[in-house]
Design a protein around this motif. Structure first.
Motif, PDB file in Angstrom:
ATOM      1  N   ARG A   1      -2.195   1.480  -2.702  1.00  0.00           N
ATOM      2  CA  ARG A   1      -1.591   2.074  -1.974  1.00  0.00           C
ATOM      3  C   ARG A   1      -2.880   2.705  -1.619  1.00  0.00           C
ATOM      4  O   ARG A   1      -3.421   3.261  -2.115  1.00  0.00           O
ATOM      5  CB  ARG A   1      -1.025   1.713  -1.844  1.00  0.00           C
ATOM      6  CG  ARG A   1       0.928   0.949  -2.115  1.00  0.00           C
ATOM      7  CD  ARG A   1       2.522   1.678  -2.577  1.00  0.00           C
ATOM      8  NE  ARG A   1       2.149   1.611  -1.259  1.00  0.00           N
ATOM      9  CZ  ARG A   1       2.859   1.139  -0.395  1.00  0.00           C
ATOM     10  NH1 ARG A   1       3.467  -0.207  -1.385  1.00  0.00           N
ATOM     11  NH2 ARG A   1       3.054   1.195   0.973  1.00  0.00           N
ATOM     12  N   MET A   2      -2.580   2.964  -0.029  1.00  0.00           N
ATOM     13  CA  MET A   2      -3.406   4.524   0.367  1.00  0.00           C
ATOM     14  C   MET A   2      -3.018   5.713  -0.436  1.00  0.00           C
ATOM     15  O   MET A   2      -1.314   5.758  -0.562  1.00  0.00           O
ATOM     16  CB  MET A   2      -3.216   4.430   1.931  1.00  0.00           C
ATOM     17  CG  MET A   2      -3.990   3.274   2.602  1.00  0.00           C
ATOM     18  SD  MET A   2      -3.266   3.012   4.841  1.00  0.00           S
ATOM     19  CE  MET A   2      -4.826   4.336   5.766  1.00  0.00           C
ATOM     20  N   SER A   3      -3.772   6.545  -0.864  1.00  0.00           N
ATOM     21  CA  SER A   3      -3.563   7.774  -0.806  1.00  0.00           C
ATOM     22  C   SER A   3      -2.693   8.356  -0.158  1.00  0.00           C
ATOM     23  O   SER A   3      -3.591   8.092   1.281  1.00  0.00           O
ATOM     24  CB  SER A   3      -5.046   8.403  -1.285  1.00  0.00           C
ATOM     25  OG  SER A   3      -5.851   8.663  -0.716  1.00  0.00           O
TER      26      SER A   3
ATOM     27  N   PHE B   1       4.037   4.906  13.351  1.00  0.00           N
ATOM     28  CA  PHE B   1       4.800   4.267  13.740  1.00  0.00           C
ATOM     29  C   PHE B   1       4.331   3.131  13.783  1.00  0.00           C
ATOM     30  O   PHE B   1       4.324   1.973  14.242  1.00  0.00           O
ATOM     31  CB  PHE B   1       6.208   4.600  13.673  1.00  0.00           C
ATOM     32  CG  PHE B   1       7.351   3.893  13.294  1.00  0.00           C
ATOM     33  CD1 PHE B   1       7.466   3.310  12.327  1.00  0.00           C
ATOM     34  CD2 PHE B   1       7.620   2.958  14.454  1.00  0.00           C
ATOM     35  CE1 PHE B   1       8.109   2.177  11.452  1.00  0.00           C
ATOM     36  CE2 PHE B   1       8.548   1.742  13.570  1.00  0.00           C
ATOM     37  CZ  PHE B   1       8.897   1.876  12.751  1.00  0.00           C
ATOM     38  N   ASN B   2       3.774   3.370  15.118  1.00  0.00           N
ATOM     39  CA  ASN B   2       3.227   2.249  15.854  1.00  0.00           C
ATOM     40  C   ASN B   2       2.158   1.381  15.465  1.00  0.00           C
ATOM     41  O   ASN B   2       1.488   0.427  15.663  1.00  0.00           O
ATOM     42  CB  ASN B   2       2.787   3.040  17.522  1.00  0.00           C
ATOM     43  CG  ASN B   2       4.342   3.030  18.619  1.00  0.00           C
ATOM     44  OD1 ASN B   2       4.877   1.905  17.856  1.00  0.00           O
ATOM     45  ND2 ASN B   2       3.742   3.693  19.556  1.00  0.00           N
ATOM     46  N   ASP B   3       1.647   2.321  13.884  1.00  0.00           N
ATOM     47  CA  ASP B   3      -0.035   1.663  13.657  1.00  0.00           C
ATOM     48  C   ASP B   3       0.479   0.609  12.566  1.00  0.00           C
ATOM     49  O   ASP B   3       1.943   0.530  11.576  1.00  0.00           O
ATOM     50  CB  ASP B   3      -0.632   2.103  13.325  1.00  0.00           C
ATOM     51  CG  ASP B   3      -1.620   1.955  12.451  1.00  0.00           C
ATOM     52  OD1 ASP B   3      -1.827   1.083  12.404  1.00  0.00           O
ATOM     53  OD2 ASP B   3      -1.934   2.297  10.923  1.00  0.00           O
ATOM     54  N   PRO B   4       0.434  -0.782  12.270  1.00  0.00           N
ATOM     55  CA  PRO B   4       1.336  -1.624  11.640  1.00  0.00           C
ATOM     56  C   PRO B   4       0.850  -1.285  10.104  1.00  0.00           C
ATOM     57  O   PRO B   4       1.296  -1.321   9.168  1.00  0.00           O
ATOM     58  CB  PRO B   4       0.612  -2.700  12.272  1.00  0.00           C
ATOM     59  CG  PRO B   4      -0.377  -3.021  13.194  1.00  0.00           C
ATOM     60  CD  PRO B   4      -0.167  -1.815  13.298  1.00  0.00           C
TER      61      PRO B   4
ATOM     62  N   GLY C   1       4.486   1.712   4.110  1.00  0.00           N
ATOM     63  CA  GLY C   1       5.966   2.031   4.052  1.00  0.00           C
ATOM     64  C   GLY C   1       6.100   3.271   4.844  1.00  0.00           C
ATOM     65  O   GLY C   1       7.974   3.934   4.806  1.00  0.00           O
ATOM     66  N   LEU C   2       5.961   3.976   5.815  1.00  0.00           N
ATOM     67  CA  LEU C   2       6.624   4.558   6.861  1.00  0.00           C
ATOM     68  C   LEU C   2       7.281   3.479   7.520  1.00  0.00           C
ATOM     69  O   LEU C   2       7.334   2.450   8.471  1.00  0.00           O
ATOM     70  CB  LEU C   2       5.505   4.814   7.951  1.00  0.00           C
ATOM     71  CG  LEU C   2       5.802   5.556   9.226  1.00  0.00           C
ATOM     72  CD1 LEU C   2       6.332   7.123   8.724  1.00  0.00           C
ATOM     73  CD2 LEU C   2       4.697   6.172  10.270  1.00  0.00           C
TER      74      LEU C   2
ATOM     75  N   GLY D   1      12.262  12.929   9.588  1.00  0.00           N
ATOM     76  CA  GLY D   1      12.305  12.927   8.004  1.00  0.00           C
ATOM     77  C   GLY D   1      11.407  12.052   7.667  1.00  0.00           C
ATOM     78  O   GLY D   1      10.731  12.239   6.048  1.00  0.00           O
ATOM     79  N   ASP D   2      11.512  10.022   7.862  1.00  0.00           N
ATOM     80  CA  ASP D   2      10.358   9.604   7.824  1.00  0.00           C
ATOM     81  C   ASP D   2       9.240  10.017   7.099  1.00  0.00           C
ATOM     82  O   ASP D   2       8.314   9.749   6.367  1.00  0.00           O
ATOM     83  CB  ASP D   2      10.880   8.705   7.840  1.00  0.00           C
ATOM     84  CG  ASP D   2      12.002   7.700   7.831  1.00  0.00           C
ATOM     85  OD1 ASP D   2      12.802   7.757   6.895  1.00  0.00           O
ATOM     86  OD2 ASP D   2      12.628   7.069   8.880  1.00  0.00           O
ATOM     87  N   ALA D   3       7.989  10.313   7.711  1.00  0.00           N
ATOM     88  CA  ALA D   3       7.230  10.273   8.715  1.00  0.00           C
ATOM     89  C   ALA D   3       7.211  11.958   7.257  1.00  0.00           C
ATOM     90  O   ALA D   3       5.816  11.837   6.683  1.00  0.00           O
ATOM     91  CB  ALA D   3       6.748  11.870   9.948  1.00  0.00           C
TER      92      ALA D   3
END
Length: 146
Positions: free
Chosen positions: A23-25, A72-75, A81-82, A88-90
């Motif tokens: 996954r991305m760091s 969030f608009n970025d797939p 996992g966003l 809070g999620d960010a």
């Protein structure tokens, strides 16, 4: 030696799925967010007075057309996992604490209008400083044999 049928072997293989792709760091996630913000034309809405919110309200905070909305608009970031464009999620996804989120995204830090370029610059400095702190902590641990 015990022998197993083909069905037993197939069943055992499904119990242990193959590991996921790397996954991305944290740095890569922040860098992607910064790149998205740089390419965003127009102004953004800063998060309003988040320092005055209770911890629960702060984590639930969301507003339209914020840097969080762009992320969030970025797939790709959603696939990583966003979960939403909520603060809070960010914070969880980008590994930020309350102080970091306030410093990077709150309206009291932007005089005038918030632009994607300005936020991207701050995000990149934030990610770089986090890496420098981590390297310093690692060097101190090695020096003291921890």
């Amino acid at each position: 030696m015990k022998h197993h049928s083909a069905q037993e072997i197939a069943a055992a293989a499904t119990l242990y799925p193959s590991p996921q792709e790397p996954r991305m760091s944290r740095r890569q996630r922040i860098e992607r967010w910064a790149a998205l913000l740089e390419s965003h034309s127009g102004t953004l809405n800063a998060l309003r007075q988040i320092e005055y919110l209770s911890p629960a309200d702060r984590r639930a905070y969301r507003a339209p057309n914020t840097p969080l909305t762009i992320a969030f608009n970025d797939p790709v970031l959603r696939e990583e996992g966003l979960k939403s464009d909520g603060l809070g999620d960010a914070m969880t996804f980008f590994e930020m604490n309350d102080s970091d989120a306030h410093r990077l995204l709150c309206d009291c830090r932007y005089l005038g209008r918030m632009t994607g370029t300005a936020v991207a610059e701050r995000l990149r400095r934030y990610a770089a400083s986090g890496e420098r702190r981590a390297k310093l902590r690692q060097a101190i641990r090695r020096f003291f044999g921890l």
